[in-house]
Design a protein around this motif. Structure first.
Motif, PDB file in Angstrom:
ATOM      1  N   PHE A 194     -23.678  12.205  10.671  1.00 48.90           N
ATOM      2  CA  PHE A 194     -22.429  11.685  11.295  1.00 48.90           C
ATOM      3  C   PHE A 194     -22.241  11.492  12.817  1.00 48.90           C
ATOM      4  O   PHE A 194     -22.654  10.637  13.821  1.00 48.90           O
TER       5      PHE A 194
ATOM      6  N   LEU B  18      -6.384   1.404  16.179  1.00 53.37           N
ATOM      7  CA  LEU B  18      -7.571   0.868  17.239  1.00 53.37           C
ATOM      8  C   LEU B  18      -7.273  -0.199  18.201  1.00 53.37           C
ATOM      9  O   LEU B  18      -8.155  -0.917  18.860  1.00 53.37           O
TER      10      LEU B  18
ATOM     11  N   ASP C 214      -7.966   0.621   8.881  1.00 59.41           N
ATOM     12  CA  ASP C 214      -7.946   1.862   8.329  1.00 59.41           C
ATOM     13  C   ASP C 214      -9.031   1.830   7.875  1.00 59.41           C
ATOM     14  O   ASP C 214      -8.959   2.514   7.155  1.00 59.41           O
TER      15      ASP C 214
HETATM   16 CO1  B1M Z   1      -9.879  -5.778  14.646  1.00 60.36          CO
HETATM   17  N1  B1M Z   1     -10.091  -5.378  16.984  1.00 60.36           N
HETATM   18  N2  B1M Z   1      -8.275  -7.056  14.696  1.00 60.36           N
HETATM   19  N3  B1M Z   1      -9.730  -6.005  12.654  1.00 60.36           N
HETATM   20  N4  B1M Z   1     -11.529  -4.670  14.875  1.00 60.36           N
HETATM   21  C1  B1M Z   1     -10.377  -4.481  16.808  1.00 60.36           C
HETATM   22  C2  B1M Z   1     -10.339  -3.297  16.948  1.00 60.36           C
HETATM   23  C3  B1M Z   1     -11.328  -4.705  18.522  1.00 60.36           C
HETATM   24  C4  B1M Z   1     -12.078  -3.941  19.424  1.00 60.36           C
HETATM   25  C5  B1M Z   1     -12.616  -5.953  18.556  1.00 60.36           C
HETATM   26  C6  B1M Z   1     -13.292  -6.955  19.381  1.00 60.36           C
HETATM   27  O1  B1M Z   1     -12.091  -7.726  20.431  1.00 60.36           O
HETATM   28  N5  B1M Z   1     -13.973  -6.394  20.303  1.00 60.36           N
HETATM   29  C7  B1M Z   1      -9.984  -5.035  19.043  1.00 60.36           C
HETATM   30  C8  B1M Z   1      -9.184  -4.560  19.320  1.00 60.36           C
HETATM   31  C9  B1M Z   1      -9.132  -4.272  20.774  1.00 60.36           C
HETATM   32  C10 B1M Z   1      -8.446  -3.652  21.659  1.00 60.36           C
HETATM   33  O2  B1M Z   1      -6.892  -3.505  21.304  1.00 60.36           O
HETATM   34  N6  B1M Z   1      -8.736  -3.405  22.556  1.00 60.36           N
HETATM   35  C11 B1M Z   1      -9.406  -5.789  17.442  1.00 60.36           C
HETATM   36  C12 B1M Z   1      -8.517  -7.277  17.330  1.00 60.36           C
HETATM   37  C13 B1M Z   1      -8.289  -7.575  18.516  1.00 60.36           C
HETATM   38  C14 B1M Z   1      -8.369  -7.428  16.194  1.00 60.36           C
HETATM   39  C15 B1M Z   1      -7.074  -8.430  15.612  1.00 60.36           C
HETATM   40  C16 B1M Z   1      -6.159  -8.582  16.774  1.00 60.36           C
HETATM   41  C17 B1M Z   1      -7.767  -9.815  15.353  1.00 60.36           C
HETATM   42  C18 B1M Z   1      -7.118 -11.208  15.672  1.00 60.36           C
HETATM   43  O3  B1M Z   1      -6.528 -11.400  14.820  1.00 60.36           O
HETATM   44  N7  B1M Z   1      -6.566 -11.878  16.869  1.00 60.36           N
HETATM   45  C19 B1M Z   1      -7.116  -8.333  14.804  1.00 60.36           C
HETATM   46  C20 B1M Z   1      -5.329  -7.180  14.490  1.00 60.36           C
HETATM   47  C21 B1M Z   1      -4.681  -6.844  13.416  1.00 60.36           C
HETATM   48  C22 B1M Z   1      -3.557  -5.756  13.399  1.00 60.36           C
HETATM   49  O4  B1M Z   1      -4.353  -4.708  13.032  1.00 60.36           O
HETATM   50  N8  B1M Z   1      -2.683  -6.000  13.647  1.00 60.36           N
HETATM   51  C23 B1M Z   1      -7.440  -6.725  13.975  1.00 60.36           C
HETATM   52  C24 B1M Z   1      -8.369  -7.379  12.735  1.00 60.36           C
HETATM   53  C25 B1M Z   1      -9.226  -6.747  11.870  1.00 60.36           C
HETATM   54  C26 B1M Z   1      -9.702  -7.190  10.821  1.00 60.36           C
HETATM   55  C27 B1M Z   1      -8.550  -7.233   9.526  1.00 60.36           C
HETATM   56  C28 B1M Z   1     -10.084  -8.132  10.482  1.00 60.36           C
HETATM   57  C29 B1M Z   1     -10.491  -5.972  10.210  1.00 60.36           C
HETATM   58  C30 B1M Z   1     -10.018  -4.279   9.841  1.00 60.36           C
HETATM   59  C31 B1M Z   1     -10.187  -4.161   8.581  1.00 60.36           C
HETATM   60  C32 B1M Z   1     -10.074  -2.727   8.083  1.00 60.36           C
HETATM   61  O5  B1M Z   1      -9.607  -1.817   9.104  1.00 60.36           O
HETATM   62  N9  B1M Z   1      -9.424  -2.887   6.987  1.00 60.36           N
HETATM   63  C33 B1M Z   1     -11.331  -5.375  12.265  1.00 60.36           C
HETATM   64  C34 B1M Z   1     -12.400  -4.519  12.314  1.00 60.36           C
HETATM   65  C35 B1M Z   1     -12.942  -4.887  10.994  1.00 60.36           C
HETATM   66  C36 B1M Z   1     -12.605  -4.594  13.657  1.00 60.36           C
HETATM   67  C37 B1M Z   1     -13.816  -3.834  14.051  1.00 60.36           C
HETATM   68  C38 B1M Z   1     -15.150  -5.164  13.871  1.00 60.36           C
HETATM   69  C39 B1M Z   1     -14.123  -2.873  13.458  1.00 60.36           C
HETATM   70  C40 B1M Z   1     -13.698  -1.695  13.554  1.00 60.36           C
HETATM   71  C41 B1M Z   1     -13.780  -1.010  12.532  1.00 60.36           C
HETATM   72  O6  B1M Z   1     -14.094  -0.256  11.474  1.00 60.36           O
HETATM   73  N10 B1M Z   1     -14.889   0.672  12.537  1.00 60.36           N
HETATM   74  C42 B1M Z   1     -13.673  -3.635  15.733  1.00 60.36           C
HETATM   75  C43 B1M Z   1     -14.325  -3.452  16.586  1.00 60.36           C
HETATM   76  C44 B1M Z   1     -15.333  -2.402  16.799  1.00 60.36           C
HETATM   77  O7  B1M Z   1     -15.015  -1.310  16.254  1.00 60.36           O
HETATM   78  N11 B1M Z   1     -16.681  -2.671  16.728  1.00 60.36           N
HETATM   79  C45 B1M Z   1     -12.261  -5.017  15.922  1.00 60.36           C
HETATM   80  C46 B1M Z   1     -15.399   1.231  12.281  1.00 60.36           C
HETATM   81  C47 B1M Z   1     -14.845   2.736  12.259  1.00 60.36           C
HETATM   82  C48 B1M Z   1     -15.338   3.968  10.876  1.00 60.36           C
HETATM   83  O8  B1M Z   1     -14.318   3.191  13.249  1.00 60.36           O
HETATM   84  O9  B1M Z   1     -11.810   3.135  13.401  1.00 60.36           O
HETATM   85  O10 B1M Z   1     -13.248   3.209  15.676  1.00 60.36           O
HETATM   86  P1  B1M Z   1     -12.844   3.355  14.134  1.00 60.36           P
HETATM   87  O11 B1M Z   1     -12.583   5.144  13.099  1.00 60.36           O
HETATM   88  C49 B1M Z   1     -13.536   6.282  14.258  1.00 60.36           C
HETATM   89  C50 B1M Z   1     -12.603   7.089  15.404  1.00 60.36           C
HETATM   90  O12 B1M Z   1     -11.884   5.782  15.989  1.00 60.36           O
HETATM   91  C51 B1M Z   1     -12.343   7.730  14.417  1.00 60.36           C
HETATM   92  O13 B1M Z   1     -12.523   8.098  13.560  1.00 60.36           O
HETATM   93  C52 B1M Z   1     -13.683   7.057  12.986  1.00 60.36           C
HETATM   94  C53 B1M Z   1     -14.653   7.378  11.652  1.00 60.36           C
HETATM   95  O14 B1M Z   1     -15.472   7.831  13.038  1.00 60.36           O
HETATM   96  N12 B1M Z   1     -10.851   7.846  14.548  1.00 60.36           N
HETATM   97  C54 B1M Z   1      -9.993   9.092  14.635  1.00 60.36           C
HETATM   98  C55 B1M Z   1     -10.327   6.856  13.996  1.00 60.36           C
HETATM   99  N13 B1M Z   1      -8.927   6.946  13.611  1.00 60.36           N
HETATM  100  C56 B1M Z   1      -9.078   9.214  14.060  1.00 60.36           C
HETATM  101  C57 B1M Z   1      -7.935   9.730  13.667  1.00 60.36           C
HETATM  102  C58 B1M Z   1      -8.107  10.859  13.671  1.00 60.36           C
HETATM  103  C59 B1M Z   1      -9.421  11.068  14.286  1.00 60.36           C
HETATM  104  C60 B1M Z   1      -9.844  10.257  14.586  1.00 60.36           C
HETATM  105  O15 B1M Z   1      -6.820  11.879  13.358  1.00 60.36           O
HETATM  106  C61 B1M Z   1      -5.955  11.710  13.296  1.00 60.36           C
END
Ligand code: B1M
Length: 207
Positions: free
Chosen positions: A52, A148, A102
């Motif tokens: 990964f 996130l 999450d």
């Molecule tokens: Co949201 N979302 N979302 N979303 N979402 C993002 C994060 C975003 C980048 C999309 C975008 O605009 N391009 C953007 C954030 C912008 C910003 O703030 N910079 C965004 C937004 C704006 C929003 C909403 C505000 C949208 C709205 O309603 N207008 C809203 C907020 C809701 C809230 O949280 N209050 C929202 C909602 C959602 C969904 C509910 C639809 C859904 C979440 C579903 C869920 O998680 N159950 C969702 C999703 C899926 C995403 C994207 C598409 C994917 C995130 C994800 O799961 N990535 C995301 C865009 C993107 O990333 N392409 C986006 C895969 C995951 C494996 O990666 O979480 O980064 P990640 O985790 C990695 C590392 O970061 C790290 O390890 C993980 C695995 O390698 N890591 C850690 C994470 N936590 C760690 C902790 C550690 C160590 C490492 O130590 C403790």
């Protein structure tokens, strides 16, 4: 005699039926639970983690492998308890207040479980008070926070401050897409990881 390499391979492939079958067979044959864990399940998850990290596999493959590990662990856990095998550390993890993402946090939790940590998962939208209350109740040595959104990331600083004000000395590690090492340093977190595989390395170092 069961070859634990085949168990590791089943985890890598995410083949939960085979993983469960081999785990059961190994226990029935009297293989030490610790060996099934280390040489089978954790060995498989280690390879998943390193692939990964190198972008050779992606989130779905990791989730499938973690699911196979979880099924096999359900069979192995009572044996580990009987054998008195201790986890390598205990960690509390949650996505900070206001944040509902999450998938990444779950991945980190799964990889840490796969590496032998006991993980207490608080879920999403976790306020500082809940981190404090659960940290006290579970007496963990390590706390993980995920965020996130740039808007919720600031909640990490608030939570860290609240933990310290409450006298909780557990090490704190953070991660999530907008989080950086610079931010971790700025708020005084003990560790930062970019992905789930690195989170295991950081957690092992802090534990
Ligand atoms: Co949201 N979302 N979302 N979303 N979402 C993002 C994060 C975003 C980048 C999309 C975008 O605009 N391009 C953007 C954030 C912008 C910003 O703030 N910079 C965004 C937004 C704006 C929003 C909403 C505000 C949208 C709205 O309603 N207008 C809203 C907020 C809701 C809230 O949280 N209050 C929202 C909602 C959602 C969904 C509910 C639809 C859904 C979440 C579903 C869920 O998680 N159950 C969702 C999703 C899926 C995403 C994207 C598409 C994917 C995130 C994800 O799961 N990535 C995301 C865009 C993107 O990333 N392409 C986006 C895969 C995951 C494996 O990666 O979480 O980064 P990640 O985790 C990695 C590392 O970061 C790290 O390890 C993980 C695995 O390698 N890591 C850690 C994470 N936590 C760690 C902790 C550690 C160590 C490492 O130590 C403790």
């Amino acid at each position: 005699m069961t070859d634990l390499k085949t168990l590791a391979e089943a985890i890598i492939k995410g083949d939960q039926n085979t993983a469960v079958e081999i785990t059961r067979a190994a226990i029935d044959e009297g293989t030490a639970a610790e060996s099934v864990l280390n040489d089978g399940l954790i060995a498989g998850m280690d390879i998943i983690g390193s692939r990964f990290k190198k972008n050779e596999i992606y989130v779905p493959e990791v989730l499938i492998a973690a699911r196979a590990m979880k099924m096999a662990m359900e069979i192995l856990e009572p044996e580990l308890v009987k054998a008195g095998v201790k986890p390598i550390g205990k960690l509390l993890i949650g996505t900070v207040q206001g944040d509902l993402h999450d998938i990444g946090k779950n991945l980190v939790a799964m990889m840490l479980k796969g590496a032998g940590f006991e993980v207490v998962d608080l879920g999403v939208d976790v306020p500082p008070e809940k981190f404090i209350e659960r940290a006290r109740a579970t007496d963990v040595g390590l706390i993980g926070m995920s965020a996130l959104l740039t808007t919720t990331m600031v909640g990490m600083e608030k939570t860290l401050e609240a933990l310290r004000d409450a006298g909780i000395s557990a090490k704190v590690m953070i991660g999530g897409a907008p989080v950086t090492q610079g931010y971790a340093d700025k708020i005084g977190a003990d560790g930062y990881a970019t992905d789930a595989a690195s989170a295991v390395d950081v957690a092992k170092r802090l534990a």
